[in-house]
Every structure is written in structure tokens, then in C-alpha cells.
Design an enzyme around this catalytic site. Structure first.
Site, PDB file in Angstrom:
ATOM      1  N   HIS A  14     129.088-135.388  29.603  1.00  0.00           N
ATOM      2  CA  HIS A  14     128.881-136.592  28.805  1.00  0.00           C
ATOM      3  C   HIS A  14     127.658-136.395  27.923  1.00  0.00           C
ATOM      4  O   HIS A  14     126.966-135.389  28.010  1.00  0.00           O
ATOM      5  CB  HIS A  14     128.724-137.840  29.687  1.00  0.00           C
ATOM      6  CG  HIS A  14     127.417-137.939  30.409  1.00  0.00           C
ATOM      7  ND1 HIS A  14     126.777-139.125  30.626  1.00  0.00           N
ATOM      8  CD2 HIS A  14     126.624-136.994  30.971  1.00  0.00           C
ATOM      9  CE1 HIS A  14     125.661-138.920  31.291  1.00  0.00           C
ATOM     10  NE2 HIS A  14     125.545-137.640  31.519  1.00  0.00           N
ATOM     11  N   CYS A  33     119.484-135.715  26.950  1.00  0.00           N
ATOM     12  CA  CYS A  33     120.792-136.270  27.334  1.00  0.00           C
ATOM     13  C   CYS A  33     121.637-136.633  26.115  1.00  0.00           C
ATOM     14  O   CYS A  33     122.821-136.919  26.248  1.00  0.00           O
ATOM     15  CB  CYS A  33     120.627-137.486  28.241  1.00  0.00           C
ATOM     16  SG  CYS A  33     119.946-137.079  29.851  1.00  0.00           S
ATOM     17  N   HIS A  39     126.358-132.353  28.037  1.00  0.00           N
ATOM     18  CA  HIS A  39     125.798-131.777  29.257  1.00  0.00           C
ATOM     19  C   HIS A  39     126.608-132.319  30.423  1.00  0.00           C
ATOM     20  O   HIS A  39     127.343-133.286  30.272  1.00  0.00           O
ATOM     21  CB  HIS A  39     124.301-132.087  29.405  1.00  0.00           C
ATOM     22  CG  HIS A  39     123.996-133.518  29.694  1.00  0.00           C
ATOM     23  ND1 HIS A  39     124.008-134.490  28.717  1.00  0.00           N
ATOM     24  CD2 HIS A  39     123.685-134.153  30.859  1.00  0.00           C
ATOM     25  CE1 HIS A  39     123.704-135.666  29.264  1.00  0.00           C
ATOM     26  NE2 HIS A  39     123.502-135.484  30.562  1.00  0.00           N
ATOM     27  N   HIS A  41     127.290-132.946  34.912  1.00  0.00           N
ATOM     28  CA  HIS A  41     126.751-133.229  36.241  1.00  0.00           C
ATOM     29  C   HIS A  41     127.835-133.004  37.282  1.00  0.00           C
ATOM     30  O   HIS A  41     129.026-133.163  37.009  1.00  0.00           O
ATOM     31  CB  HIS A  41     126.303-134.695  36.355  1.00  0.00           C
ATOM     32  CG  HIS A  41     125.225-135.076  35.409  1.00  0.00           C
ATOM     33  ND1 HIS A  41     123.908-134.723  35.591  1.00  0.00           N
ATOM     34  CD2 HIS A  41     125.261-135.777  34.249  1.00  0.00           C
ATOM     35  CE1 HIS A  41     123.181-135.194  34.592  1.00  0.00           C
ATOM     36  NE2 HIS A  41     123.984-135.844  33.762  1.00  0.00           N
ATOM     37  N   ASP A  79     137.291-135.798  36.775  1.00  0.00           N
ATOM     38  CA  ASP A  79     136.946-134.436  37.173  1.00  0.00           C
ATOM     39  C   ASP A  79     137.272-133.429  36.071  1.00  0.00           C
ATOM     40  O   ASP A  79     138.401-133.363  35.578  1.00  0.00           O
ATOM     41  CB  ASP A  79     137.657-134.050  38.463  1.00  0.00           C
ATOM     42  CG  ASP A  79     137.096-132.782  39.065  1.00  0.00           C
ATOM     43  OD1 ASP A  79     135.871-132.564  38.974  1.00  0.00           O
ATOM     44  OD2 ASP A  79     137.888-131.992  39.637  1.00  0.00           O
ATOM     45  N   HIS A  80     136.254-132.670  35.697  1.00  0.00           N
ATOM     46  CA  HIS A  80     136.346-131.661  34.639  1.00  0.00           C
ATOM     47  C   HIS A  80     136.802-132.262  33.314  1.00  0.00           C
ATOM     48  O   HIS A  80     137.574-131.659  32.570  1.00  0.00           O
ATOM     49  CB  HIS A  80     137.231-130.483  35.078  1.00  0.00           C
ATOM     50  CG  HIS A  80     136.556-129.644  36.108  1.00  0.00           C
ATOM     51  ND1 HIS A  80     136.541-129.994  37.436  1.00  0.00           N
ATOM     52  CD2 HIS A  80     135.828-128.509  36.004  1.00  0.00           C
ATOM     53  CE1 HIS A  80     135.852-129.083  38.116  1.00  0.00           C
ATOM     54  NE2 HIS A  80     135.408-128.171  37.275  1.00  0.00           N
ATOM     55  N   GLU A 126     124.126-138.964  40.326  1.00  0.00           N
ATOM     56  CA  GLU A 126     124.220-138.100  39.155  1.00  0.00           C
ATOM     57  C   GLU A 126     123.530-136.763  39.411  1.00  0.00           C
ATOM     58  O   GLU A 126     124.011-135.711  39.018  1.00  0.00           O
ATOM     59  CB  GLU A 126     123.588-138.794  37.957  1.00  0.00           C
ATOM     60  CG  GLU A 126     123.677-138.003  36.670  1.00  0.00           C
ATOM     61  CD  GLU A 126     123.017-138.719  35.517  1.00  0.00           C
ATOM     62  OE1 GLU A 126     123.743-139.095  34.588  1.00  0.00           O
ATOM     63  OE2 GLU A 126     121.785-138.903  35.553  1.00  0.00           O
TER      64      GLU A 126
END
Length: 137
Positions: A14, A33, A39, A41, A79-80, A126
């Protein structure tokens, strides 16, 4: 009343930015960010439900069913994926951990309630140092 928690994990990319702001303004408010290249997490999601114990099953909720609800409505979508671009329930929303936790709660609540339990809390980690908790308030 008893509480039970299921943990799931997902990895997502995100960035924090406001389209109407310049890159400089975004950098000033959101720091790295706001990186234009995104980037990511490795999130940990804790879903806590509450209710009365069913005397026939001994459960508040069947955790296999809760796992499937979380996978279907949350982790399979995240996810991904890129939270800003790929996730239907985050469209046009700030992709902060706070907003993400609220929207995850909103995704899960009706499905948990349909099983006779109450969604008590979402805890979304996070990083190892940063997490949010949302109680639907």
C-alpha cells in the site's frame, strides 16, 4: 459471555497519499509511507468474537467456519494484493492500518452475526511495533 480469537496472516502492499496533494505534501505528512513505488507489510489479523457457549457443541462459534469467513471476505482479497488498487472494500479509502481495520470489521460483522455470535474486536498488526484495535464503535 466468552471470547474467542482467530489469528490469520496476509501480506499486502500500500501507500499513504492523497491524490489532491502534491508529492511534497504527501511526503511531509506520510513520510516514506507515501513512496510512489509502494511498500508492503506482513500483517497479523486477530478476529475476536464473543457469545454464549452452545451447550450441544461447546462452541461460541466453530473456528473452522470463522476461518473460512475470514479467508473469503478478508485475507483472500488482501493477501499479496495492493490495498490501494486491488481490494474492493478499500476502493477510494485511505489505506492506513486504522481504516483497514475498520473496513475488515465491516466485512466480517454480518457473517459472524449470521452464525449467532458477535464480532467483538479486530486487532490488526502492521509491524511488530504498530497495531490497531477496533471494537466497532
Amino acid at each position: 459471555m466468552i471470547y474467542i480469537t482467530r489469528r490469520e496472516r496476509f501480506s499486502s502492499a500500500h501507500k499513504l497519499f492523497r491524490q489532491e496533494w502534491s508529492n511534497e505534501e504527501n511526503l511531509e505528512v506520510f513520510g516514506k509511507c507515501s513512496n510512489p513505488n509502494w511498500h508492503g507489510h506482513n500483517y497479523e489479523l486477530f478476529v475476536t468474537v464473543k457469545g454464549e457457549i452452545n451447550p450441544e457443541t461447546g462452541f461460541v462459534i466453530d473456528l473452522k467456519v470463522l476461518k473460512q469467513i475470514i479467508l473469503t471476505y478478508v485475507t483472500d482479497k488482501l493477501d499479496h494484493k495492493n490495498v490501494n488498487l486491488d481490494v474492493d472494500f478499500m476502493k477510494d479509502k485511505m489505506a492506513s492500518t486504522e481504516v483497514l481495520a475498520v473496513e475488515i470489521f465491516n466485512q466480517l460483522k454480518p457473517h459472524v452475526e449470521a452464525l449467532g455470535a458477535q464480532l467483538h474486536k479486530i486487532k490488526l498488526c502492521e509491524t511488530e511495533n504498530n497495531y490497531v484495535e477496533y471494537f466497532g464503535e
